[in-house]
Design a protein around this motif. Structure first.
Motif, PDB file in Angstrom:
ATOM      1  N   UNK A  70      40.367  37.313  35.778  1.00  0.00           N
ATOM      2  CA  UNK A  70      40.585  38.339  34.741  1.00  0.00           C
ATOM      3  C   UNK A  70      39.936  38.029  33.402  1.00  0.00           C
ATOM      4  N   UNK A  97      46.068  41.987  26.130  1.00  0.00           N
ATOM      5  CA  UNK A  97      45.865  42.741  27.378  1.00  0.00           C
ATOM      6  C   UNK A  97      44.407  43.134  27.558  1.00  0.00           C
ATOM      7  N   UNK A 132      49.954  40.435  31.809  1.00  0.00           N
ATOM      8  CA  UNK A 132      48.724  41.129  32.217  1.00  0.00           C
ATOM      9  C   UNK A 132      47.888  40.317  33.201  1.00  0.00           C
ATOM     10  N   UNK A 236      32.883  45.046  30.494  1.00  0.00           N
ATOM     11  CA  UNK A 236      34.057  44.296  30.951  1.00  0.00           C
ATOM     12  C   UNK A 236      35.089  45.160  31.674  1.00  0.00           C
ATOM     13  N   UNK A 237      34.917  46.471  31.626  1.00  0.00           N
ATOM     14  CA  UNK A 237      35.909  47.322  32.280  1.00  0.00           C
ATOM     15  C   UNK A 237      35.497  47.660  33.699  1.00  0.00           C
ATOM     16  N   UNK A 238      34.811  46.773  34.354  1.00  0.00           N
ATOM     17  CA  UNK A 238      34.441  47.105  35.727  1.00  0.00           C
ATOM     18  C   UNK A 238      35.135  46.165  36.693  1.00  0.00           C
TER      19      UNK A 238
ATOM     20  N   UNK B 213      39.811  47.888  34.030  1.00  0.00           N
ATOM     21  CA  UNK B 213      39.555  46.467  33.859  1.00  0.00           C
ATOM     22  C   UNK B 213      40.351  45.585  34.788  1.00  0.00           C
ATOM     23  N   UNK B 214      40.164  44.291  34.620  1.00  0.00           N
ATOM     24  CA  UNK B 214      40.689  43.320  35.564  1.00  0.00           C
ATOM     25  C   UNK B 214      42.103  42.876  35.241  1.00  0.00           C
ATOM     26  N   UNK B 215      42.534  43.223  34.051  1.00  0.00           N
ATOM     27  CA  UNK B 215      43.883  42.824  33.656  1.00  0.00           C
ATOM     28  C   UNK B 215      44.846  43.997  33.851  1.00  0.00           C
ATOM     29  N   UNK B 216      46.117  43.674  33.978  1.00  0.00           N
ATOM     30  CA  UNK B 216      47.110  44.730  34.161  1.00  0.00           C
ATOM     31  C   UNK B 216      47.531  45.233  32.791  1.00  0.00           C
TER      32      UNK B 216
END
Lengths: 238, 238
Positions: A70, A97, A132, A236-238, B213-216
């Motif tokens: 992450x 987050x 997160x 980064x949002x992939x 993204x990769x985080x929750x």
């Protein structure tokens, strides 16, 4: 699986004590055989299985480890002017987050609040990191003054500050962020904005001013929305 | 200049009564000759000058009017699952600042809270509109259920929902938003996420699932960050 940040992920046996033991045993009511993720804040997830409980510790056995997926490649540092009430904490929670790596609270001409318990902000970052799924808690700096902020911005590939007056100049984040930066600093002023002297000092130091749109965003909205857009621009949002 | 939302911007003389009179006269302690912006929620700013005060009204004289420049071309509607505590209000405040035109609260399988005083949300949108300089208060819909939400999404040029499970599919907002849409719907689920049945229903209805993204992300973070990124992608942050 629940995440626990620890000093060191001992192998093959790790003992959790104090608050972490209490949380695991008494709040979460974990049982023998349950697995948890242990993070020594090094970017890796260490999987452990609960072996036994006693009154002062929980005994865990190491199972496996892997790189936590992450963490963004981008090192984004957000400089946030201290805000009234619990807004600085709200910023820290949301920025954590969003994958921000470092947060630097600062005071300047128009900050109303001039001290902050950085311990409290660190606790917020800690909780948000667990929630997160991060394996790294963002670094929370001690409170700096605006001159100190400016003097350290040259170490980033790009540094931008959000400034209402930038609306006429028309630069927006997409114009100054190329997407291939390894490190970016985003500087967000206080409720009342930066003073003219501060704007001049920042521009003289080569920091780019950007507009965050045509509406007047509250400081915390600017920090959260600005960080989200930078993350998007850097893929980064992939 | 202070902004006041009214039913109708009468010319050449407008009288403010009730709460607006009280706020202007007693809270802001405005004086004869001061100017204010009056917004009948039609996208225009109407400038008035204070002529006189009496016990029940403030008398204003019309000076000029112009199109308020802060409204985005994009009609962005955000569907937000009801959240616990004051988080729904936080969403409404931030989404208003970011230029969202309509907000639809909804309930679904995993919403914990199943009623909401939309009047309270409207008041939050009203306050935020004044503060951020808008001339249009976002429309706040009555609370809907998820089936109603799905059935009305076809009227937007594009509709996306944020779904953790979309991480593997890998679509992100930048992949599905082209930037030339006139209207977009963003659907944000509750703390516990959408149920499998809801995800299936949404996908069957042609709604695109995207990863944030990769985080929750917490639900409110997803709403705010998602709206900010959509605005950036559609060129609204310039």
């Amino acid at each position: 699986m629940r995440r626990f940040f620890v000093e060191k992920a001992d192998k093959p046996i790790l003992k959790l004590t104090g608050d972490e033991r209490k949380h695991l045993a008494e709040v979460l009511r974990a049982r023998q055989g349950d697995r948890i993720v242990v993070c020594p804040n090094d970017g890796n997830d260490y999987i452990y299985e609960i072996v036994s409980f006693d009154k002062t510790s929980v005994t865990l056995e190491f199972i496996e480890q892997y790189v936590n997926p992450t963490e963004p490649d981008l090192f984004l540092c957000v400089y946030i002017a201290l805000l009234k009430g619990d807004k600085t904490e709200l910023e820290v929670q949301k920025l954590t987050e969003l994958g921000v790596r470092k947060i630097v609270p600062f005071v300047c001409d128009r900050t109303v609040k001039n001290t902050e318990k950085t311990e409290r902000l660190l606790r917020t970052a800690h909780e948000a990191s667990k929630q997160c799924g991060r394996a790294v808690i963002p670094e929370i700096s001690e409170v700096k003054n605006f001159q100190e902020v400016i003097s350290e911005l040259s170490k980033y590939d790009s540094s931008v500050f959000a400034y209402e007056g930038a609306y006429n100049a028309g630069l927006r984040l997409g114009d100054v962020i190329h997407g291939d930066e390894k490190s970016i600093a985003l500087v967000i002023g206080p409720e009342g904005g930066f003073s003219d002297e501060e704007v001049t000092a920042a521009l003289s130091a080569g920091i780019k001013s950007v507009t965050l749109g045509k509406r007047i965003l509250r400081a915390e909205t600017a920090a959260i929305a600005g960080a989200a857009v930078i993350m998007q621009l850097c893929g980064e949002w992939k």
